[in-house]
Design a protein around this motif. Structure first.
Motif, PDB file in Angstrom:
ATOM      1  N   LEU A   1       0.835  -1.206   0.000  1.00  0.00           N
ATOM      2  CA  LEU A   1       0.000   0.000   0.000  1.00  0.00           C
ATOM      3  C   LEU A   1       0.869   1.254   0.000  1.00  0.00           C
ATOM      4  N   GLU A   2       1.922   1.226   0.793  1.00  0.00           N
ATOM      5  CA  GLU A   2       2.843   2.372   0.830  1.00  0.00           C
ATOM      6  C   GLU A   2       3.427   2.611  -0.562  1.00  0.00           C
ATOM      7  N   LYS A   3       3.845   1.546  -1.213  1.00  0.00           N
ATOM      8  CA  LYS A   3       4.397   1.652  -2.570  1.00  0.00           C
ATOM      9  C   LYS A   3       3.371   2.258  -3.528  1.00  0.00           C
ATOM     10  N   LEU A   4       2.131   1.751  -3.470  1.00  0.00           N
ATOM     11  CA  LEU A   4       1.083   2.237  -4.366  1.00  0.00           C
ATOM     12  C   LEU A   4       0.666   3.666  -4.048  1.00  0.00           C
ATOM     13  N   SER A   5       0.964   4.128  -2.852  1.00  0.00           N
ATOM     14  CA  SER A   5       0.592   5.498  -2.488  1.00  0.00           C
ATOM     15  C   SER A   5       1.386   6.532  -3.294  1.00  0.00           C
ATOM     16  N   TYR A   6       2.436   6.082  -3.973  1.00  0.00           N
ATOM     17  CA  TYR A   6       3.240   6.956  -4.835  1.00  0.00           C
ATOM     18  C   TYR A   6       2.891   6.777  -6.309  1.00  0.00           C
ATOM     19  N   ASP A   7       1.845   6.030  -6.602  1.00  0.00           N
ATOM     20  CA  ASP A   7       1.471   5.756  -7.990  1.00  0.00           C
ATOM     21  C   ASP A   7       1.203   7.079  -8.725  1.00  0.00           C
ATOM     22  N   LYS A   8       1.508   7.090 -10.015  1.00  0.00           N
ATOM     23  CA  LYS A   8       1.312   8.309 -10.809  1.00  0.00           C
ATOM     24  C   LYS A   8      -0.163   8.620 -11.032  1.00  0.00           C
ATOM     25  N   GLU A   9      -1.019   7.610 -10.894  1.00  0.00           N
ATOM     26  CA  GLU A   9      -2.450   7.792 -11.154  1.00  0.00           C
ATOM     27  C   GLU A   9      -3.202   8.145  -9.871  1.00  0.00           C
ATOM     28  N   VAL A  10      -3.969   9.225  -9.932  1.00  0.00           N
ATOM     29  CA  VAL A  10      -4.728   9.702  -8.783  1.00  0.00           C
ATOM     30  C   VAL A  10      -5.702   8.631  -8.286  1.00  0.00           C
ATOM     31  N   ALA A  11      -6.351   7.925  -9.181  1.00  0.00           N
ATOM     32  CA  ALA A  11      -7.335   6.918  -8.778  1.00  0.00           C
ATOM     33  C   ALA A  11      -6.697   5.823  -7.920  1.00  0.00           C
ATOM     34  N   VAL A  12      -5.480   5.454  -8.230  1.00  0.00           N
ATOM     35  CA  VAL A  12      -4.773   4.435  -7.448  1.00  0.00           C
ATOM     36  C   VAL A  12      -4.456   4.985  -6.062  1.00  0.00           C
ATOM     37  N   ARG A  13      -3.960   6.213  -5.996  1.00  0.00           N
ATOM     38  CA  ARG A  13      -3.641   6.813  -4.699  1.00  0.00           C
ATOM     39  C   ARG A  13      -4.899   6.984  -3.853  1.00  0.00           C
ATOM     40  N   ARG A  14      -6.003   7.324  -4.473  1.00  0.00           N
ATOM     41  CA  ARG A  14      -7.274   7.442  -3.739  1.00  0.00           C
ATOM     42  C   ARG A  14      -7.734   6.081  -3.213  1.00  0.00           C
ATOM     43  N   ALA A  15      -7.521   5.047  -3.988  1.00  0.00           N
ATOM     44  CA  ALA A  15      -7.873   3.702  -3.523  1.00  0.00           C
ATOM     45  C   ALA A  15      -7.031   3.313  -2.313  1.00  0.00           C
ATOM     46  N   VAL A  16      -5.756   3.687  -2.330  1.00  0.00           N
ATOM     47  CA  VAL A  16      -4.885   3.443  -1.169  1.00  0.00           C
ATOM     48  C   VAL A  16      -5.453   4.182   0.042  1.00  0.00           C
ATOM     49  N   ALA A  17      -5.839   5.433  -0.136  1.00  0.00           N
ATOM     50  CA  ALA A  17      -6.373   6.232   0.969  1.00  0.00           C
ATOM     51  C   ALA A  17      -7.656   5.625   1.529  1.00  0.00           C
ATOM     52  N   GLY A  18      -8.412   4.947   0.683  1.00  0.00           N
ATOM     53  CA  GLY A  18      -9.664   4.345   1.115  1.00  0.00           C
ATOM     54  C   GLY A  18      -9.533   2.950   1.688  1.00  0.00           C
ATOM     55  N   ASN A  19      -8.331   2.395   1.658  1.00  0.00           N
ATOM     56  CA  ASN A  19      -8.124   1.041   2.169  1.00  0.00           C
ATOM     57  C   ASN A  19      -7.942   1.096   3.685  1.00  0.00           C
ATOM     58  N   SER A  20      -8.702   0.282   4.398  1.00  0.00           N
ATOM     59  CA  SER A  20      -8.659   0.302   5.869  1.00  0.00           C
ATOM     60  C   SER A  20      -7.339  -0.197   6.441  1.00  0.00           C
ATOM     61  N   HIS A  21      -6.481  -0.801   5.608  1.00  0.00           N
ATOM     62  CA  HIS A  21      -5.193  -1.305   6.072  1.00  0.00           C
ATOM     63  C   HIS A  21      -4.026  -0.345   5.795  1.00  0.00           C
ATOM     64  N   THR A  22      -4.341   0.823   5.265  1.00  0.00           N
ATOM     65  CA  THR A  22      -3.292   1.794   4.961  1.00  0.00           C
ATOM     66  C   THR A  22      -2.757   2.395   6.262  1.00  0.00           C
ATOM     67  N   PRO A  23      -1.438   2.369   6.457  1.00  0.00           N
ATOM     68  CA  PRO A  23      -0.848   2.940   7.669  1.00  0.00           C
ATOM     69  C   PRO A  23      -1.158   4.435   7.818  1.00  0.00           C
ATOM     70  N   GLN A  24      -1.274   4.880   9.046  1.00  0.00           N
ATOM     71  CA  GLN A  24      -1.631   6.274   9.325  1.00  0.00           C
ATOM     72  C   GLN A  24      -0.644   7.255   8.698  1.00  0.00           C
ATOM     73  N   GLY A  25       0.634   6.954   8.742  1.00  0.00           N
ATOM     74  CA  GLY A  25       1.626   7.843   8.137  1.00  0.00           C
ATOM     75  C   GLY A  25       1.402   8.032   6.645  1.00  0.00           C
ATOM     76  N   THR A  26       1.014   6.969   5.981  1.00  0.00           N
ATOM     77  CA  THR A  26       0.711   7.041   4.550  1.00  0.00           C
ATOM     78  C   THR A  26      -0.538   7.886   4.323  1.00  0.00           C
ATOM     79  N   LEU A  27      -1.542   7.695   5.165  1.00  0.00           N
ATOM     80  CA  LEU A  27      -2.767   8.493   5.046  1.00  0.00           C
ATOM     81  C   LEU A  27      -2.476   9.973   5.261  1.00  0.00           C
ATOM     82  N   ASP A  28      -1.617  10.270   6.237  1.00  0.00           N
ATOM     83  CA  ASP A  28      -1.260  11.666   6.505  1.00  0.00           C
ATOM     84  C   ASP A  28      -0.599  12.294   5.278  1.00  0.00           C
TER      85      ASP A  28
END
Length: 91
Positions: free
Chosen positions: A58-85
C-alpha cells in the motif's frame, strides 16, 4: 487459472488482462504485490482497494502516478496512518 507460483514466474505481459483483473480481486498477498507493478492502472487500482494487501505494498502504491490508485490506497482500511497523513496533502 494458474497457481500463484506459476503466475509469479511470468511477466505481466504474458498474463491476459482479464486474468490479472481477477487476480487483483483475490486474496494472495504475493500476487497482489506482483500486480502492484502492473502496467494497467485499473489492475493497480484493484490491488490498492484489496484488503488482503500488505501495508508495504500500500505504501508503494501510495506513490502511484495515477490519482485513482492513490485514492484507492487512501480508502483502504489497512493503509498505515503515516501514509494516510501524506496522502491527505496529495494534490
Amino acid at each position: 487459472m494458474a497457481e500463484a507460483k506459476e503466475i509469479l514466474a511470468y511477466s505481466q505481459c504474458d498474463i491476459p488482462l482479464s486474468e490479472r483483473i481477477e487476480y487483483a480481486k483475490g486474496h494472495n498477498p504475493s500476487l497482489l504485490e506482483f500486480l502492484a507493478d502492473d502496467e494497467n492502472e485499473y489492475v493497480r487500482y484493484l490491488v490498492a482497494r484489496n484488503n488482503a494487501i500488505n501495508p508495504k505494498t500500500l505504501e508503494k502504491l501510495s506513490y502511484d502516478k495515477e490519482v485513482a490508485v492513490r485514492r484507492a490506497v487512501a480508502g483502504n482500511s489497512h493503509t498505515p496512518q503515516g501514509t494516510l497523513d501524506r496522502l491527505s496533502k496529495d494534490d
